[in-house]
Every structure is written in C-alpha cells, then in structure tokens.
Design a protein around this motif. Structure first.
Motif, short mmCIF file in Angstrom:
data_model
loop_
_atom_site.label_atom_id
_atom_site.label_comp_id
_atom_site.label_asym_id
_atom_site.label_seq_id
_atom_site.Cartn_x
_atom_site.Cartn_y
_atom_site.Cartn_z
N LEU A 166 -25.55 13.94 -52.61
CA LEU A 166 -25.33 14.80 -53.77
C LEU A 166 -25.82 16.22 -53.51
CD1 LEU A 166 -26.53 12.38 -56.62
CD2 LEU A 166 -24.20 12.72 -55.78
N SER A 167 -25.07 17.18 -54.01
CA SER A 167 -25.49 18.59 -53.85
C SER A 167 -26.64 18.91 -54.80
CB SER A 167 -24.31 19.52 -54.11
OG SER A 167 -23.74 19.26 -55.39
N ASP A 168 -26.69 18.24 -55.94
CA ASP A 168 -27.81 18.34 -56.88
C ASP A 168 -27.88 17.07 -57.71
OD1 ASP A 168 -26.15 18.62 -59.29
OD2 ASP A 168 -25.72 20.63 -58.53
N ILE A 169 -28.82 17.01 -58.63
CA ILE A 169 -29.08 15.78 -59.38
C ILE A 169 -28.17 15.61 -60.58
CG2 ILE A 169 -30.80 16.69 -61.02
CD1 ILE A 169 -31.10 13.44 -58.97
N GLU A 170 -27.42 16.64 -60.96
CA GLU A 170 -26.67 16.61 -62.22
C GLU A 170 -25.64 15.47 -62.31
OE1 GLU A 170 -27.73 18.23 -64.82
OE2 GLU A 170 -29.26 18.97 -63.44
N PRO A 171 -24.87 15.16 -61.25
CA PRO A 171 -23.94 14.03 -61.37
C PRO A 171 -24.64 12.71 -61.73
CG PRO A 171 -23.41 15.33 -59.43
CD PRO A 171 -24.72 15.84 -59.95
N LEU A 172 -25.83 12.50 -61.16
CA LEU A 172 -26.58 11.28 -61.45
C LEU A 172 -27.07 11.28 -62.89
CD1 LEU A 172 -27.54 8.65 -60.19
CD2 LEU A 172 -29.58 9.84 -59.37
N VAL A 173 -27.50 12.44 -63.39
CA VAL A 173 -27.92 12.55 -64.79
C VAL A 173 -26.73 12.24 -65.70
CG1 VAL A 173 -28.75 14.14 -66.58
CG2 VAL A 173 -29.74 14.23 -64.28
N LYS A 174 -25.56 12.78 -65.35
CA LYS A 174 -24.35 12.55 -66.14
C LYS A 174 -23.99 11.07 -66.19
CE LYS A 174 -20.37 13.87 -64.41
NZ LYS A 174 -19.23 14.74 -63.97
N LEU A 175 -24.07 10.39 -65.03
CA LEU A 175 -23.75 8.97 -64.98
C LEU A 175 -24.72 8.16 -65.83
CD1 LEU A 175 -22.24 6.51 -63.87
CD2 LEU A 175 -23.78 6.56 -61.89
N MET A 176 -26.02 8.45 -65.72
CA MET A 176 -27.02 7.70 -66.49
C MET A 176 -26.82 7.91 -67.99
SD MET A 176 -28.75 5.88 -64.42
CE MET A 176 -29.99 5.31 -65.59
N ASN A 177 -26.48 9.13 -68.39
CA ASN A 177 -26.22 9.40 -69.81
C ASN A 177 -25.02 8.59 -70.30
OD1 ASN A 177 -28.35 11.17 -70.05
ND2 ASN A 177 -27.12 13.00 -69.67
N LYS A 178 -23.96 8.56 -69.49
CA LYS A 178 -22.75 7.82 -69.87
C LYS A 178 -23.03 6.32 -69.93
CE LYS A 178 -19.35 8.81 -70.93
NZ LYS A 178 -18.77 8.84 -72.31
N LEU A 179 -23.78 5.81 -68.94
CA LEU A 179 -24.13 4.38 -68.95
C LEU A 179 -24.92 4.01 -70.20
CD1 LEU A 179 -25.08 3.75 -65.21
CD2 LEU A 179 -23.27 2.58 -66.48
N ASN A 180 -25.79 4.90 -70.63
CA ASN A 180 -26.60 4.59 -71.81
C ASN A 180 -25.89 4.89 -73.12
OD1 ASN A 180 -29.25 3.44 -71.01
ND2 ASN A 180 -29.31 5.25 -69.71
N ASP A 181 -24.71 5.49 -73.03
CA ASP A 181 -23.85 5.59 -74.22
C ASP A 181 -23.18 4.25 -74.50
OD1 ASP A 181 -24.39 8.23 -74.71
OD2 ASP A 181 -22.61 9.01 -73.67
N VAL A 182 -22.90 3.50 -73.43
CA VAL A 182 -22.12 2.26 -73.58
C VAL A 182 -22.91 1.01 -73.23
CG1 VAL A 182 -19.96 3.49 -73.11
CG2 VAL A 182 -21.21 2.44 -71.20
N SER A 183 -24.10 1.18 -72.63
CA SER A 183 -24.85 0.01 -72.15
C SER A 183 -26.34 0.30 -72.23
CB SER A 183 -24.43 -0.31 -70.71
OG SER A 183 -25.05 -1.48 -70.24
N ASN A 184 -27.13 -0.34 -71.37
CA ASN A 184 -28.58 -0.17 -71.35
C ASN A 184 -29.03 -0.11 -69.90
OD1 ASN A 184 -31.37 -0.23 -71.95
ND2 ASN A 184 -31.39 -2.47 -72.02
N PHE A 185 -29.17 1.12 -69.38
CA PHE A 185 -29.44 1.28 -67.95
C PHE A 185 -30.66 2.14 -67.69
CE2 PHE A 185 -25.81 -0.86 -66.25
CZ PHE A 185 -26.12 -1.04 -64.91
N HIS A 186 -31.30 1.83 -66.55
CA HIS A 186 -32.50 2.52 -66.11
C HIS A 186 -32.37 2.86 -64.64
CE1 HIS A 186 -33.19 -0.49 -69.23
NE2 HIS A 186 -34.10 0.32 -69.74
N LEU A 187 -33.23 3.74 -64.17
CA LEU A 187 -33.18 4.16 -62.76
C LEU A 187 -34.58 4.12 -62.17
CD1 LEU A 187 -31.16 7.04 -61.22
CD2 LEU A 187 -33.61 6.96 -60.81
N ILE A 188 -34.66 3.61 -60.94
CA ILE A 188 -35.92 3.61 -60.19
C ILE A 188 -35.67 4.21 -58.82
CG2 ILE A 188 -37.67 2.17 -59.07
CD1 ILE A 188 -37.49 0.23 -61.36
N PRO A 189 -36.41 5.26 -58.44
CA PRO A 189 -36.25 5.84 -57.09
C PRO A 189 -36.90 4.96 -56.05
CG PRO A 189 -37.98 6.99 -58.28
CD PRO A 189 -37.41 5.98 -59.23
#
Length: 414
Positions: A253-276
C-alpha cells in the motif's frame, strides 16, 4: 509444588506459558516455546562484548565513551528499542529529549502506520483473547504466522476452543489467507487461500469495498467477480471477524487509507477488527510510549521549541541525506535490515550499540555495549501485538546490566 510459568520474548505474541529448567545459572530447557523463542531466550549465536574502536574494554569505559559521543553530537539519532522493555524505551525517549536527538524505530518502515491508526481510533482493534473466544472469521493478509509467529494459530486464532467457539477450527472458524505466494499458512487455510499478484492488494481492497456496497467488483488480475463476491460474502456474514495484517499488505500500500476505508466498510455491514502482526516483542510498546509523549509513534525529533515529525526524521531519510552525526542503536541491527545503499552511511559516523548479541552493526560500531537479554535475564513490561500490556520476570540471575540500566548510566555521564 505449583508449576511456575514465564513469558517468552521471542516475538510480539509474548507467550506466557513457558516452562524452564535452569542448570548452573543457564537455561538448560525451555518448554512450550517455539524454536524462535528458544533461540532468543537460550543464547545468542555470538554473545556481545564491550568494545571501543574494536578493542575490549570494561562496561564503565564503554558507557563513558558512548556518553561523550552523544554529548558532542549536533544531530544524534536513537534507533531501535523493539527488543527492549517498556522501562528502557522510556529511558531512551528521555535521553532523546536530553540530547535533542532524532528518535525512530523499525515501525517507521513496517507496522507504524497501522499502529498509529489504531491509537488514533481510526481502525477498530481487539485483543487476541477476544479472537480466541469469539472470532469466527480470521483473515491473514500478507502474513505467514506459521513461520513469523509459530504459535499464533494454535494459541489464539484458528485452532483453539474459546468461550463461544467450543468446536474449534473448521466447524466454528474459517481461516482465510490472502497472499502473493502459497505460504505454510496458506496451506493450512486450504481452499480459502486467495493468491494475488504482487502490488495488487489495493486493487483487491477496492473490489471488496465495491462488493460490500452491492456493486459488481472488478480487478485486472485473474480473480473473477464471482470469487470476490464469495469472499466478500464470507466477510459480511462474520459475527466476529479479524484481519491479521502482515508486511506483505503494508508494503504493497502507498498509504494506510485504503485499509481504513475497508475496515470502515466492513464495520458498516459486519463486525470486524484488525491486529498488526508485529515482529519484535515490544515494538508496539515503543510506539505507544512515544505516542504518549509526542502524539507520534515514530520519526520524531526533540527540539527546544517542540517536537519535529515527518519522513525526514526516519532513519532511512536521515542516513540517505547524511543528516546525523552519531547513532545510538538499541537492540536492533540496521546494517543487516536496511538497504545496503542506506546502511553503508553508518560506516561514516560514530555508532553506539546496546545489544546482548554481536550483530553486523555492533561489529562496525565505534562503541559496543553488551546488555542482558530481556525475558531471560531481566524482567519488565511490554505491549503485545494486540496492545495488551504483559509483565514478565527474569528466568536466570545475572550481574550484568539491562538496557534500562545502561541508558540510565549514559545519562548520568552526560
């Protein structure tokens, strides 16, 4: 007699069920740890020695020379600390303030953006214990914990039985792997392995966002819309999902924004978390400590007027632009981990190392100071990869100095 358990500092899992046997003040057996943990706890391939200009010296003389270098430097850099206790990290930050130094760690070229987004509450996270108890969908994206964190799947994610996941893997959990190659983790995931070309992660993220938004997803590589929709549907139906993010995704990724966008969308429709999937046992701890002090997780400089921050303060840029005149490296080996064109700049400036092992960097250093191995010879606290603080005690006694004690002595000598 009740069994006594210890914490392994082999990686950021910080496994707390380690059994040991000690013979002649040395670890003779380390049970329950993976090979990686045993290798870190039992011995260095080549133990460090205190040296100045390549000659053996006592630790007092090494500390005195280190303090002199830092005191006379105009633009010093303090780097590393991912393999140091929280107490040592706070001492390093204090030393950076005293010497108006740059301070950075390996997160500036790996998991730093993810940790910063988590601390800024831009990405939702959870603990590994919650994953064990509740997760029904686990995604390993650009990560191969079977090799990097060997007990990850067995202790916390795919295989264990948790409070609401009593039947364990296959029946109660789905493990998904997205990667550019068929890794050992991908093999475990079976038909839930999705192979993508290098640098295609952002394109796949956009396709997932489209699919989760009810649109037909498209990608330029071989994964058709049907396959993407099937995978997106798996994610959408998760009761408790987690994405374990590895360097394969971060570097794509060139920056973190695509991952932020995906997590936001996942939590609009489901229940998701992220662990580095943090590597060094307390890299996340350093990011937490510096963030608490400055609001930044890495790439900072303390000035009398305030804190400077940005890419120009990273070790890579500082060495590339020849902007530092001394470097203190703590528990890290930039001569091995940085690109050769960047690492060679360390040969032209005074380098100080604090490390229990002899490394390529310490062999080239003007001052090498031998420290003890955290976890084996000194206790302390650390932040696990999921943000949980873990306290650990030493396994064997020693009269040698820890990172924290050495840094305290350096500050006394300034």
């Amino acid at each position: 007699m009740e069994q006594e358990y210890y914490v392994c500092t082999g990686c950021a899992l910080l496994c707390d069920d380690i059994e040991i046997e000690v013979t002649d003040n040395k670890l003779s057996k380390v049970n329950n740890a993976c090979l990686k943990g045993v290798a870190r706890l039992k011995e260095c391939a080549e133990p460090a020695e205190c040296k100045v200009d390549g000659s053996n010296v006592n630790i007092d003389d090494a500390i005195k020379e280190a303090a002199s270098i830092l005191k006379n430097a105009t633009n010093p850099l303090i780097f590393g600390m991912g393999n140091s206790t929280t107490g040592a990290q706070k001492k390093a930050i204090e030393l950076a303030k005293r010497t108006t130094a740059y301070i950075d760690d390996t997160s500036s070229f790996c998991q730093g953006p993810v940790i910063e987004a988590i601390l800024g509450e831009r990405i939702r996270t959870c603990t590994l214990d919650e994953v064990k108890d509740y997760a029904d969908v686990i995604v390993y994206w650009g990560a191969d914990p079977s090799n990097s964190h060997p007990r990850h799947l067995s202790k916390y994610t795919y295989f264990p039985r948790g409070k609401e996941r009593q039947r364990g893997w296959e029946e109660d959990r789905t493990a998904i792997c997205i990667d550019v190659r068929k890794s050992d983790t991908a093999i475990i995931c079976g038909d839930k392995f999705y192979q993508i070309p290098p640098q295609a992660d952002e394109e796949l993220i956009d396709a997932f966002v489209s699919a989760l938004s009810g649109k037909v997803p498209k990608v330029s590589f071989g994964m058709g819309p049907k396959k993407i929709l099937e995978l997106a549907n798996l994610l959408k139906k998760a009761k408790f999902g987690v994405i374990c993010v590895g360097l394969g995704l971060i570097y794509s990724l060139s920056d973190i924004e695509p991952l932020v966008k995906l997590m936001n969308k996942l939590n609009d429709v489901s229940n998701f978390h992220l662990i580095p999937m943090v590597g060094q046992y307390n890299m996340r701890g350093f990011d937490h400590n510096l963030h608490e002090e400055t609001g930044y997780v890495n790439r900072a400089r303390f000035r009398e007027s305030g804190v400077e921050h940005g890419p120009q303060c990273s070790i890579v840029e500082l060495l590339r632009t020849k902007s530092v005149d001394a470097v203190l490296v703590i528990g890290s080996d930039p001569m091995s981990s940085l690109p050769g064109s960047i690492a060679k700049e360390l040969l032209d400036i005074p380098v100080i190392t604090i490390d229990p092992c002899m490394t390529m960097t310490s062999k080239k250093a003007k001052v090498a100071i031998a420290s003890v191995t955290s976890g084996a010879e000194c206790g302390g606290t650390a932040i696990r990869m999921d943000g949980v603080e873990v306290e650990f005690k030493p396994m064997i006694p020693t009269d040698n100095l820890s990172d924290e004690e050495i840094l305290s002595r350096i500050m006394e000598a300034l």
